[in-house]
Design a protein around this motif. Sequence first.
Motif, PDB file in Angstrom:
ATOM      1  N   LYS A 111       0.837  -1.195   0.000  1.00 45.89           N
ATOM      2  CA  LYS A 111       0.000   0.000   0.000  1.00 45.89           C
ATOM      3  C   LYS A 111       0.876   1.251   0.000  1.00 45.89           C
ATOM      4  N   ASP A 112       0.245   2.382  -0.166  1.00 44.18           N
ATOM      5  CA  ASP A 112       0.930   3.676  -0.195  1.00 44.18           C
ATOM      6  C   ASP A 112       1.491   3.988   1.198  1.00 44.18           C
ATOM      7  N   PRO A 113       2.827   4.151   1.323  1.00 46.95           N
ATOM      8  CA  PRO A 113       3.414   4.421   2.648  1.00 46.95           C
ATOM      9  C   PRO A 113       3.532   5.902   2.970  1.00 46.95           C
ATOM     10  N   THR A 114       2.978   6.780   2.112  1.00 50.16           N
ATOM     11  CA  THR A 114       3.222   8.219   2.251  1.00 50.16           C
ATOM     12  C   THR A 114       2.823   8.747   3.620  1.00 50.16           C
ATOM     13  N   ALA A 115       1.608   8.445   4.056  1.00 50.46           N
ATOM     14  CA  ALA A 115       1.125   8.993   5.333  1.00 50.46           C
ATOM     15  C   ALA A 115       1.995   8.537   6.501  1.00 50.46           C
ATOM     16  N   LEU A 116       2.396   7.272   6.499  1.00 52.59           N
ATOM     17  CA  LEU A 116       3.242   6.746   7.579  1.00 52.59           C
ATOM     18  C   LEU A 116       4.603   7.433   7.581  1.00 52.59           C
ATOM     19  N   ILE A 117       5.190   7.639   6.394  1.00 57.45           N
ATOM     20  CA  ILE A 117       6.501   8.282   6.316  1.00 57.45           C
ATOM     21  C   ILE A 117       6.402   9.738   6.758  1.00 57.45           C
ATOM     22  N   VAL A 118       5.321  10.416   6.409  1.00 54.37           N
ATOM     23  CA  VAL A 118       5.120  11.790   6.868  1.00 54.37           C
ATOM     24  C   VAL A 118       5.105  11.847   8.400  1.00 54.37           C
ATOM     25  N   ARG A 119       4.345  10.954   9.013  1.00 53.54           N
ATOM     26  CA  ARG A 119       4.257  10.954  10.482  1.00 53.54           C
ATOM     27  C   ARG A 119       5.621  10.661  11.118  1.00 53.54           C
ATOM     28  N   ASN A 120       6.319   9.651  10.603  1.00 57.42           N
ATOM     29  CA  ASN A 120       7.620   9.292  11.179  1.00 57.42           C
ATOM     30  C   ASN A 120       8.640  10.413  10.991  1.00 57.42           C
ATOM     31  N   THR A 121       8.646  11.004   9.802  1.00 57.46           N
ATOM     32  CA  THR A 121       9.592  12.091   9.528  1.00 57.46           C
ATOM     33  C   THR A 121       9.327  13.272  10.451  1.00 57.46           C
ATOM     34  N   ASN A 122       8.065  13.649  10.597  1.00 55.24           N
ATOM     35  CA  ASN A 122       7.721  14.773  11.482  1.00 55.24           C
ATOM     36  C   ASN A 122       8.100  14.469  12.933  1.00 55.24           C
ATOM     37  N   ARG A 123       7.928  13.215  13.340  1.00 57.33           N
ATOM     38  CA  ARG A 123       8.248  12.833  14.717  1.00 57.33           C
ATOM     39  C   ARG A 123       9.738  13.020  14.998  1.00 57.33           C
ATOM     40  N   PHE A 124      10.589  12.602  14.052  1.00 55.11           N
ATOM     41  CA  PHE A 124      12.034  12.736  14.272  1.00 55.11           C
ATOM     42  C   PHE A 124      12.484  14.197  14.166  1.00 55.11           C
ATOM     43  N   ILE A 125      11.825  14.967  13.310  1.00 56.31           N
ATOM     44  CA  ILE A 125      12.161  16.389  13.226  1.00 56.31           C
ATOM     45  C   ILE A 125      11.834  17.072  14.551  1.00 56.31           C
ATOM     46  N   LYS A 126      10.662  16.797  15.096  1.00 55.18           N
ATOM     47  CA  LYS A 126      10.249  17.412  16.361  1.00 55.18           C
ATOM     48  C   LYS A 126      11.164  17.018  17.513  1.00 55.18           C
ATOM     49  N   ALA A 127      11.687  15.790  17.481  1.00 53.99           N
ATOM     50  CA  ALA A 127      12.545  15.310  18.569  1.00 53.99           C
ATOM     51  C   ALA A 127      13.993  15.751  18.420  1.00 53.99           C
ATOM     52  N   SER A 128      14.335  16.368  17.289  1.00 56.26           N
ATOM     53  CA  SER A 128      15.723  16.747  17.035  1.00 56.26           C
ATOM     54  C   SER A 128      16.086  18.037  17.769  1.00 56.26           C
ATOM     55  N   SER A 129      17.367  18.380  17.703  1.00 57.24           N
ATOM     56  CA  SER A 129      17.868  19.601  18.349  1.00 57.24           C
ATOM     57  C   SER A 129      17.862  20.798  17.400  1.00 57.24           C
ATOM     58  N   LEU A 130      17.191  20.687  16.271  1.00 56.42           N
ATOM     59  CA  LEU A 130      17.113  21.802  15.331  1.00 56.42           C
ATOM     60  C   LEU A 130      16.348  22.962  15.951  1.00 56.42           C
ATOM     61  N   PRO A 131      16.634  24.198  15.531  1.00 53.44           N
ATOM     62  CA  PRO A 131      15.874  25.351  16.035  1.00 53.44           C
ATOM     63  C   PRO A 131      14.384  25.206  15.710  1.00 53.44           C
ATOM     64  N   GLU A 132      13.557  25.736  16.585  1.00 51.01           N
ATOM     65  CA  GLU A 132      12.111  25.571  16.442  1.00 51.01           C
ATOM     66  C   GLU A 132      11.589  26.157  15.133  1.00 51.01           C
ATOM     67  N   LEU A 133      12.119  27.302  14.733  1.00 55.40           N
ATOM     68  CA  LEU A 133      11.664  27.920  13.489  1.00 55.40           C
ATOM     69  C   LEU A 133      11.992  27.028  12.290  1.00 55.40           C
ATOM     70  N   LEU A 134      13.183  26.434  12.312  1.00 61.98           N
ATOM     71  CA  LEU A 134      13.563  25.526  11.234  1.00 61.98           C
ATOM     72  C   LEU A 134      12.685  24.284  11.235  1.00 61.98           C
ATOM     73  N   LYS A 135      12.396  23.762  12.413  1.00 66.14           N
ATOM     74  CA  LYS A 135      11.512  22.599  12.502  1.00 66.14           C
ATOM     75  C   LYS A 135      10.163  22.886  11.837  1.00 66.14           C
ATOM     76  N   SER A 136       9.604  24.053  12.107  1.00 61.23           N
ATOM     77  CA  SER A 136       8.293  24.387  11.557  1.00 61.23           C
ATOM     78  C   SER A 136       8.317  24.445  10.032  1.00 61.23           C
ATOM     79  N   LYS A 137       9.470  24.800   9.470  1.00 57.40           N
ATOM     80  CA  LYS A 137       9.586  24.858   8.014  1.00 57.40           C
ATOM     81  C   LYS A 137       9.773  23.468   7.397  1.00 57.40           C
ATOM     82  N   LEU A 138      10.353  22.565   8.159  1.00 53.51           N
ATOM     83  CA  LEU A 138      10.651  21.233   7.631  1.00 53.51           C
ATOM     84  C   LEU A 138       9.501  20.250   7.805  1.00 53.51           C
ATOM     85  N   ILE A 139       8.634  20.500   8.782  1.00 52.53           N
ATOM     86  CA  ILE A 139       7.531  19.580   9.056  1.00 52.53           C
ATOM     87  C   ILE A 139       6.488  19.636   7.938  1.00 52.53           C
ATOM     88  N   ASN A 140       6.052  18.478   7.495  1.00 47.52           N
ATOM     89  CA  ASN A 140       5.060  18.367   6.431  1.00 47.52           C
ATOM     90  C   ASN A 140       3.673  18.126   7.008  1.00 47.52           C
TER      91      ASN A 140
END
Length: 402
Positions: A111-140
Amino acid sequence: MRYHVNPNQVNLVRLVRLDVIAGTEAAIRNLPNSIADEIRFETANILRTAKAPKSNLSREEHQALKSLNVDKDILVLPADKGNSTVVMKSEDYRSKIEDLLEPQTYKLLKKDPTALIVRNTNRFIKASSLPELLKSKLINSEAQPPRLYGLPKIHKASVPLRPIVSAPGSPTYNLTKYLTTILQPKVGNTNSYVKDSTHFVQKLKDIKLEPFDFMVSFDVVSLFTRVPLGDSMDLIKESFPPDIAELFRVCLIGSYFLWNGNYYEQTEGVAMGSPISPIIANLFIERFEEKALESSVLKPAVWFRYMDDTFVVWKHGRDSLDDFFHHLNSQSLSIKFTMETEVNNQLAFLDVLVKRNGDHLDHTVYRKPTHTDRYLHKLSNHHPSQKQGIIGTLANSKTYLC
């Protein structure tokens, strides 16, 4: 608010307008709703009043294109190199694509894994040490699956296709673009590194040849789809903290695409079309060549590399060259090379033809046999800067490569 695109406009104008809409939405998604709606309104007004450029095709050319477009049995494609146009049977194109989808590299998904990959990618971005403003730009908030297509390699027998994965809009696209910027400074710092053709001819100036030296080129077979991800991740972990390395891992293992209604996961290598793939390939191959050259009994006098293509001066005789070639191919189960030696005191590298002239090397512009000398017409509907860029490129080739 919705954008209204006139369905009677030609396809090209429709695609341009959709690109503007997509770009606008990406730019305003973090703005307050009132400001974002105002920008949407202004953009919609501009798009409604914008006029399509006047066609520069004759009636006969329009009719020819129309007849080609309605014929579902053929495809009109750009060639992989040489700026040629290729007409191919649709059936042959599909068959060649399916030949590329070998089980050891690509896995059919249920099946299409897009939704699952979006959730996982956003989860790791949020948990990273990147600046908050950058996180908001990278999250899908939404994404679309990458799509596979092929470009015909008309310079090779049986005209195979080069697989390209169209990544813009995919779940990890924004993240890979950012990671590319922080990884780029980590590569290109070796003596073998060649930035471009101009850089290459500058490096040739200092080479002096002995009578029995000869020129060789080694080329990695399908480098992108053969890069070992485990080894690449080990190199990334040497340069980045664990949370950032994890973001790289998410992008590398999340390679998938849509083809002919089915979803495929790329189980090894990196995808052609992803912004990060060239940098990852360069990172790996730099360490690979370092180990291969250090462990070789006989070493090249010169070893220059641009991505997967090398220019070498060998001074130890033809028999020992075969041994060195075998040594290169024994370093990895996945990385294999082809070899080409000089002919008539000449060897092509990139778009440069290197010529032996006594004890030094001359050079001029090299064109593949499939090169067409086709460029944008002066009356084409392209921005003047694109036409000026072509003239500049040709002038620079004459100035620096000849």
